[in-house]
Scaffold this motif. Structure first.
Motif, short mmCIF file in Angstrom:
data_model
loop_
_atom_site.label_atom_id
_atom_site.label_comp_id
_atom_site.label_asym_id
_atom_site.label_seq_id
_atom_site.Cartn_x
_atom_site.Cartn_y
_atom_site.Cartn_z
N LEU A 30 -6.99 10.52 -5.06
CA LEU A 30 -6.29 10.49 -3.82
C LEU A 30 -5.07 9.86 -3.88
O LEU A 30 -4.51 9.52 -2.73
CB LEU A 30 -7.31 9.20 -3.17
CG LEU A 30 -8.75 9.49 -2.59
CD1 LEU A 30 -9.31 8.25 -2.19
CD2 LEU A 30 -8.75 10.91 -1.87
N THR B 170 -2.87 2.93 -9.51
CA THR B 170 -3.23 1.59 -10.15
C THR B 170 -4.58 1.26 -10.23
O THR B 170 -5.00 0.67 -11.54
CB THR B 170 -2.41 0.43 -9.62
OG1 THR B 170 -0.99 0.94 -9.26
CG2 THR B 170 -2.28 -1.05 -10.05
N ALA C 124 -3.77 6.92 -5.61
CA ALA C 124 -3.51 5.61 -6.06
C ALA C 124 -3.64 5.59 -7.56
O ALA C 124 -5.06 5.42 -8.03
CB ALA C 124 -4.63 4.65 -5.33
N LEU D 48 5.15 8.70 -3.40
CA LEU D 48 3.76 8.10 -2.67
C LEU D 48 4.16 7.21 -1.51
O LEU D 48 5.32 6.40 -1.82
CB LEU D 48 3.07 7.43 -3.85
CG LEU D 48 2.29 8.11 -4.58
CD1 LEU D 48 1.56 7.52 -5.92
CD2 LEU D 48 0.88 8.48 -3.46
N PRO D 49 3.47 6.80 -0.64
CA PRO D 49 2.21 7.66 -0.22
C PRO D 49 2.46 9.04 0.48
O PRO D 49 1.72 9.42 1.08
CB PRO D 49 1.41 6.81 0.64
CG PRO D 49 2.57 6.06 1.41
CD PRO D 49 3.92 5.84 0.28
N ARG E 116 4.81 2.68 -4.54
CA ARG E 116 4.06 3.77 -4.98
C ARG E 116 3.07 3.11 -6.11
O ARG E 116 1.88 3.98 -6.14
CB ARG E 116 5.32 4.43 -6.08
CG ARG E 116 4.73 5.61 -6.92
CD ARG E 116 5.81 6.31 -7.60
NE ARG E 116 5.01 7.24 -8.45
CZ ARG E 116 5.29 7.39 -9.79
NH1 ARG E 116 6.38 6.63 -10.41
NH2 ARG E 116 4.64 8.27 -10.47
N ALA E 117 3.27 2.00 -6.47
CA ALA E 117 2.12 1.47 -7.50
C ALA E 117 0.80 1.04 -6.54
O ALA E 117 -0.18 0.83 -7.14
CB ALA E 117 2.54 0.30 -8.19
N THR E 118 1.00 1.10 -5.34
CA THR E 118 0.17 0.26 -4.49
C THR E 118 -0.88 1.41 -3.70
O THR E 118 -2.08 1.46 -3.57
CB THR E 118 0.56 -0.77 -3.67
OG1 THR E 118 1.39 -1.77 -4.32
CG2 THR E 118 -0.62 -1.53 -3.07
N TYR E 119 -0.17 2.45 -3.05
CA TYR E 119 -0.78 3.25 -2.13
C TYR E 119 -1.27 4.39 -2.39
O TYR E 119 -0.82 5.23 -3.38
CB TYR E 119 0.04 3.42 -0.97
CG TYR E 119 0.28 2.30 0.06
CD1 TYR E 119 -0.76 1.56 0.84
CD2 TYR E 119 1.49 1.63 0.09
CE1 TYR E 119 -0.43 0.63 1.62
CE2 TYR E 119 1.81 0.40 0.88
CZ TYR E 119 0.55 -0.09 1.69
OH TYR E 119 0.76 -0.95 2.50
N PRO E 120 -2.62 4.75 -1.96
CA PRO E 120 -2.97 6.36 -2.20
C PRO E 120 -2.11 7.11 -1.28
O PRO E 120 -1.36 6.90 -0.43
CB PRO E 120 -4.47 6.24 -1.46
CG PRO E 120 -4.66 4.77 -1.06
CD PRO E 120 -3.45 4.08 -1.22
#
Lengths: 368, 367
Positions: free
Chosen positions: B123, B127, B125, A255-256, A331-335
């Motif tokens: 999408l 979190t 994301a 990700l992303p 990875r934990a933040t973005y779509p």
């Protein structure tokens, strides 16, 4: 005869999987034992034909690399789950093994090992079976040239950077084989996306690294690290570093840019049909590949093993894991990007930027 | 060189797929990544709720409605109860009306939070999903204090509600609301201000104003297309006329607009709950009701603004203790019909975004 022996000794010197580490741990009391081991080690090449010796060195290096990868991946999986967990107001694994679920990834691996080996009917059998091996092998091979410290490197070849990037692009072929051979439409879509993505990301990735070559005047990884003794290239090549980070994450399909295995779109992409040990190979190589990208970032931009007080090996791992932490954070933040947007971003923004960076680097170097 | 032959590919998305949100099957015909045709195939979760209602008494049907849109059970309770109350001619106490509004709006928040989290997850994301479920947990805790259940409430009854709202509930709700707006800001920071998210949603899944009206879509999907239509204002029920709130609308009718409308609606719902808590009058929480309910012969239709859109209940009574016929107008089902129109020329990744932006619940689609 004599010359041959000297070559063998030289070969061992270049081979480098020895002495340094063991020497550091030496204590006064067992000096005698260590000394005699050293003696045997030094004369080993003279006791057997050169081919045998070379093969032996290769085997030892390979074994060391595989053990390192396994331990590193086990740690990394646990680490990622912990970090992402805390970022998502959870705690991550907590029970297995007692202390903060440290044994969770070991348990998971054991589970994967014990699972039934399923080869679905209708797959292209040789392709299906070979795919995870190719992916895994191409990742492992890259470790051979990574300089963990000044002396701790399996093979310091004089164009290490090219070797790493060339070899890790072979992963693509494995992934494409997996997608194609699975006889599954989702896998096929994933495979198509992999091909598109790697072609797009390899180019800016290499271009971003080119600035570093120009500064260091060498392609050897150890040489590049030596050249950063005083100032890290991340300060001289900030744009190159940013491009490297983006393209590097794209290269390891996370990700992303985890478009090939986008679970909300393609179920699991290219590894939809894989389970058990075969899936474990994909999993292992994803994380191993992450480490390759991180250690390349460390070598090329973050000064490799250079650092005060602590030994070089520790510094190297610290920097590499910080980079891995960055990947986990992202990875934990973005779509996730969309396929066409990813390509457009790469060809229309990253590539020109990389060229510009190269041009500016060249001009500045010519002026100075 | 021989000419390359290209062919389109038929691909089954669902009923077992991570982002069809339940057991929806989409038949996709794709050319490379581009979707050329899509048809939604529903019915995998059909439980015959409408038919079941005919063999149960009126009050026994309320728990069935909990199982329609199971993330917002209160709304379903309310819509059904409003229809039957028309046949019963009861006067609902004012306190009960306020509690109903609070409960329904809490349900709306819960529903929108589940949607926001899973939409962001679609999408890629991951979190926001966990963050949204953290907030939803508070809502469910509050509703548990109110009625003892967390999902299937069976709370809103003919003539009022099942139990009175205790001070503990009021306190818990206020505590939740005190942090909620800040939390929504946080989500917007993660999503609305994220370039990747905006790129993925702007200009995708367009549904024009005219199309939206002709497909009879409702709720945030309709408002996202720029139609200012909200039953809480346009066909008021309960004590909504006394509440002060804004009806957010979008402009272009793309995925982003539907997202923005829902996020703004969450803020408005919190506002409504605050007003209702402030104005919560003393008094009875239910009217005096006979033990055996036998509504007068006739028929009634009620509609409310459920989180997913216009939820309608048509109830026909033959004067006995159980309804003669119950017909449910489920917003998700009708909104789903607009999916092919929205996904014209979309990519596979867009399909997921479009489907996610419609906020369907299969319990309601299939009834």
């Amino acid at each position: 005869m004599c010359g041959g022996r000297r070559d063998a000794v030289a070969g061992r010197d270049a081979g480098g999987v020895r002495l340094g580490r063991r020497g550091e741990r030496t204590t006064e009391s067992n000096m005698g034992l260590i000394e005699s081991l050293k003696f045997i080690w030094l004369f080993l090449p003279n006791l057997m034909p050169r081919e045998f010796y070379e093969l032996g060195v290769m085997a030892v290096a390979f074994l060391a690399v595989v053990i390192f990868i396994t331990l590193m991946v086990l740690f990394m999986v646990w680490f990622e789950r912990k970090v992402v967990g805390h970022m998502q107001v959870r705690r991550g694994p907590l029970h297995t093994g007692g202390f903060h679920g440290w044994a969770q990834s070991i348990a998971d691996t054991l589970k994967l090992f014990l699972k039934e080996d399923i080869v679905p009917r209708g797959v292209d059998r040789p392709v299906y079976i070979l795919a995870p091996l190719i992916v895994f092998m191409s990742t492992v091979v890259a470790y051979i040239v990574i300089p963990f410290s000044k002396s701790l490197v399996a093979r310091d070849i004089n164009m290490g950077v090219l070797f790493v990037f060339a070899v890790s692009s072979v992963t693509t072929i494995g992934i494409f084989m997996a997608g194609w051979g699975s006889n599954n439409k989702y896998s096929l879509l994933g495979a198509m996306r992999v091909a598109a993505q790697i072609v797009s990301y390899e180019v800016p990735l290499l271009l971003s690294v080119l600035g570093v070559f120009m500064l260091a005047q060498t392609l050897s990884l150890s040489g590049i690290v030596e050249a950063q003794k005083h100032v890290w290239y991340v300060f001289l090549q900030p744009v190159g570093f940013v491009i490297y980070v983006i393209a590097g994450i794209g290269e390891v399909n996370r990700l992303p840019f985890d478009i090939p295995e986008a679970e909300s779109e393609l179920v699991a992409g290219f590894h939809t049909e894989y389970s058990g040990l075969r899936f474990a190979f994909f999993f292992l190589s994803e994380y191993a590949n992450m480490f390759v990208m991180s250690s390349m970032a460390t070598v090329l931009f973050l000064g490799g093993w250079h650092g005060p007080v602590l030994p070089g090996f520790v510094w190297f791992l610290l920097k590499a894991f910080s980079f891995m932490f960055l990947m986990v954070w992202v990875r934990a933040t973005y779509p996730r990007l969309r396929v066409d947007q990813m390509m457009a971003f790469c060809w229309k923004i990253l590539l020109p930027l990389a060229f510009l960076n190269l041009l500016v680097t060249g001009l500045v170097m010519a002026a100075v | 060189m021989p000419e390359l032959k290209t062919d389109s590919l038929f691909i089954n998305m669902g009923p077992q797929h991570p982002s069809t949100h339940g057991v929806l099957r989409l038949g996709l015909t794709i050319e490379g990544e581009r979707v050329v045709n899509v048809f939604p195939d529903v019915g995998f979760l059909h439980r015959g709720i409408e038919k079941l209602a005919e063999s149960r008494t009126y009050i026994q049907t309320i728990p069935l409605t909990d199982r329609l849109d199971y993330v917002a059970g209160m709304s379903n309770n309310l819509a059904y109860v409003l229809a039957v109350e028309q046949l019963l001619d009861v006067e609902v106490p004012r306190r009960a009306e306020f509690i109903r509004v609070i409960a329904v709006e809490m349900s709306r928040l819960a529903s929108h939070l589940v949607w926001l989290g899973s939409f962001a997850n679609d999408l890629g994301a991951m979190t926001p999903l966990l963050y949204c479920f953290r907030e939803r947990e508070d809502i469910l805790d509050a509703l548990e204090i109110l009625c003892g259940a967390r999902m299937t409430f069976n709370y809103i009854r003919f003539g009022g509600v099942a139990r009175d709202a205790t001070p503990a509930f009021v306190e818990k709700t206020r505590k939740f609301l005190s942090t909620f707006d800040k939390r929504v800001d946080e989500y917007e920071e993660l999503l609305t201000e994220n370039a990747i998210f905006v790129n993925r949603t702007k200009g995708v899944g367009l549904l024009t104003r005219e199309e939206a009206i002709s497909y009879a879509v409702s709720g945030p999907v309709l408002r996202g297309s720029g139609v200012k239509w909200d039953l809480r204002r346009d066909a008021p029920y309960s004590v909504y006329p006394e509440m002060d709130f804004v009806i957010p609308t979008g402009e272009t009718g793309d995925v982003f607009d539907r997202y923005a409308v829902r996020v703004m609606e969450m803020r408005q719902a919190a506002r409504i709950i605050r007003q209702a808590l402030d104005g919560l009058p003393e008094g009875d929480f239910t009217a005096k009701m006979p033990r055996v309910l036998k509504p007068r012969k006739g028929e009634a239709y009620s509609r409310i603004e459920a989180p997913k859109g216009e939820l309608g209940f048509y109830v026909m009574s033959d004067g006995t203790a159980s309804p003669y016929r119950v017909k449910i107008r489920a917003p998700s089902f009708i909104n789903l019909a607009a999916l092919p129109a929205m996904s014209k020329g979309a990519l596979v990744a867009d399909m997921v975004a479009v489907l996610g932006s419609m906020d369907i619940v299969l319990g309601e689609v299939d009834r």
